[in-house]
Design an enzyme around this catalytic site. Structure first.
Site, PDB file in Angstrom:
ATOM      1  N   ARG A   1     -86.536 -13.133  34.987  1.00 25.68           N
ATOM      2  CA  ARG A   1     -86.191 -12.602  36.318  1.00 25.68           C
ATOM      3  C   ARG A   1     -85.291 -13.622  37.010  1.00 25.68           C
ATOM      4  O   ARG A   1     -85.734 -14.721  37.340  1.00 25.68           O
ATOM      5  CB  ARG A   1     -87.482 -12.367  37.107  1.00 25.68           C
ATOM      6  CG  ARG A   1     -87.293 -11.792  38.497  1.00 25.68           C
ATOM      7  CD  ARG A   1     -88.628 -11.608  39.198  1.00 25.68           C
ATOM      8  NE  ARG A   1     -88.462 -11.087  40.523  1.00 25.68           N
ATOM      9  CZ  ARG A   1     -88.106 -11.817  41.582  1.00 25.68           C
ATOM     10  NH1 ARG A   1     -87.898 -13.116  41.455  1.00 25.68           N
ATOM     11  NH2 ARG A   1     -87.968 -11.262  42.761  1.00 25.68           N
TER      12      ARG A   1
ATOM     13  N   LYS B   1     -86.023 -21.912  42.016  1.00 28.32           N
ATOM     14  CA  LYS B   1     -87.270 -22.187  42.733  1.00 28.32           C
ATOM     15  C   LYS B   1     -87.442 -23.647  43.145  1.00 28.32           C
ATOM     16  O   LYS B   1     -86.794 -24.550  42.612  1.00 28.32           O
ATOM     17  CB  LYS B   1     -88.463 -21.705  41.904  1.00 28.32           C
ATOM     18  CG  LYS B   1     -88.602 -20.179  41.998  1.00 28.32           C
ATOM     19  CD  LYS B   1     -89.896 -19.654  41.434  1.00 28.32           C
ATOM     20  CE  LYS B   1     -89.970 -18.142  41.733  1.00 28.32           C
ATOM     21  NZ  LYS B   1     -91.096 -17.503  41.079  1.00 28.32           N
TER      22      LYS B   1
END
Ligand code: HH2
Length: 293
Positions: free
Chosen positions: A263, A229
């Site tokens: 995840r 991210k």
């Protein structure tokens, strides 16, 4: 050792069991525009092959998504989301033994995916996007991820603001759990997720990871998705495809603070990271207990 928790889907009596180490959730994006792997697995065959590869690499569950939620992403209409996701969910659920999750905020897509063999719905709006979603979850008994997001993907990174990010997200979880339970969802169906990168500045993401253990209070498994991210890019100044090591550090810290589901895109590597972090965390607990004996 943590208790074994079980997420159940009553309709098909399929279970997701949480052993005493976190589960690795492999990401399968059937999208043209996801921030790190958009366009890589757009046709059914490529997506299914990718899912099978992730299972071979050690994924405990798979999250199949057909709408990108990256900052600024356009929404996808229901017909298109179904067209992308459902053939992949159908084929993957037949081909693998691990539980399949559908990453969607639309009730009709969730229902179709559950009919096709998914057992968990990953709703980044936490049941606020589609009024019909809560009924689908209550009726089917599917697992549901309630993720925190400030704003919408289109606007969320414009000016995120919090006085007390952990306190505000705790209040959000409390309200969402109450909402779901009042409409027939059982507590054991619920997974919580602080929504790393969803309407958060760097400092908010770091605080949430550092204090993740404070959400254990709710007694629900905690899902954490840090994989590749933007906040990692802010720390190490590397493009998306070169953030595996940065992801590894964040995964290890999340494990130490009680994450139950990780995840990730890079399943094989993050499984190793998880196992080492678990071993060290356990040792910390053992030595703390010995000191206090
Ligand atoms: N992050 C993304 C997508 N879905 N679901 C949950 N529960 N938590 C998250 O943090 C989360 C999520 C974004 O990652 P990715 O799927 O790789 O990208 P995109 O949304 O662009 O498809």
């Amino acid at each position: 050792m943590r208790d074994l928790k079980t997420l159940t889907r009553q309709a098909m009596d399929r279970l997701i069991e949480f052993p005493d180490q976190p589960l690795i959730m492999g990401v399968v994006n059937v999208t043209p525009d996801s921030f790190s792997d958009g366009g890589c697995y757009l046709d059914v065959e490529a997506a299914v092959a990718h899912a099978l590869r992730l299972v071979e690499e050690g994924a405990d569950l798979l999250d199949i998504g057909a709408e990108s939620t990256r900052p600024g992403a356009d929404t996808v209409d229901e017909a298109e989301e179904r067209r992308r996701a459902i053939p992949v969910v159908t084929a993957v659920a037949k081909a693998v033994r691990v539980p399949v999750s559908i990453d969607t905020s639309k009730a009709a897509v969730a229902q179709a995916a559950l009919d096709a063999g998914a057992v968990l719905v990953n709703d980044v709006t936490a049941l606020r996007g589609d009024a019909a979603m809560v009924e689908v979850i209550a009726r089917t008994g599917a697992g549901i991820v309630l993720m925190h997001m400030q704003g919408t993907p289109r606007t969320m990174q414009q000016a995120p603001r919090y006085e007390d990010v952990v306190g505000e997200i705790s209040s959000f979880f409390e309200e969402r759990i109450r909402f779901a339970i009042a409409r027939g969802v059982a507590q054991r169906q619920i997974v919580l997720d602080p929504g790393i990168g969803f309407g958060k500045l760097l400092v908010h993401n770091l605080t949430l990871l550092a204090q993740l253990h404070r959400f254990a209070y709710f007694g629900c498994p905690l899902l954490v998705s840090v994989s590749r991210k933007a906040f990692l890019g802010q720390l190490v100044d590397r493009p998306v495809q070169e953030r595996q090591w940065a992801t590894a550090a964040a995964v290890a810290m999340a494990v130490d603070r009680g994450a139950g589901i990780l995840r990730v895109h890079d399943v094989r590597a993050m499984r190793d990271v998880m196992q080492v972090a678990v071993a060290i965390s356990r040792q910390t607990i053992v030595s703390m207990k010995a000191q206090h004996a």
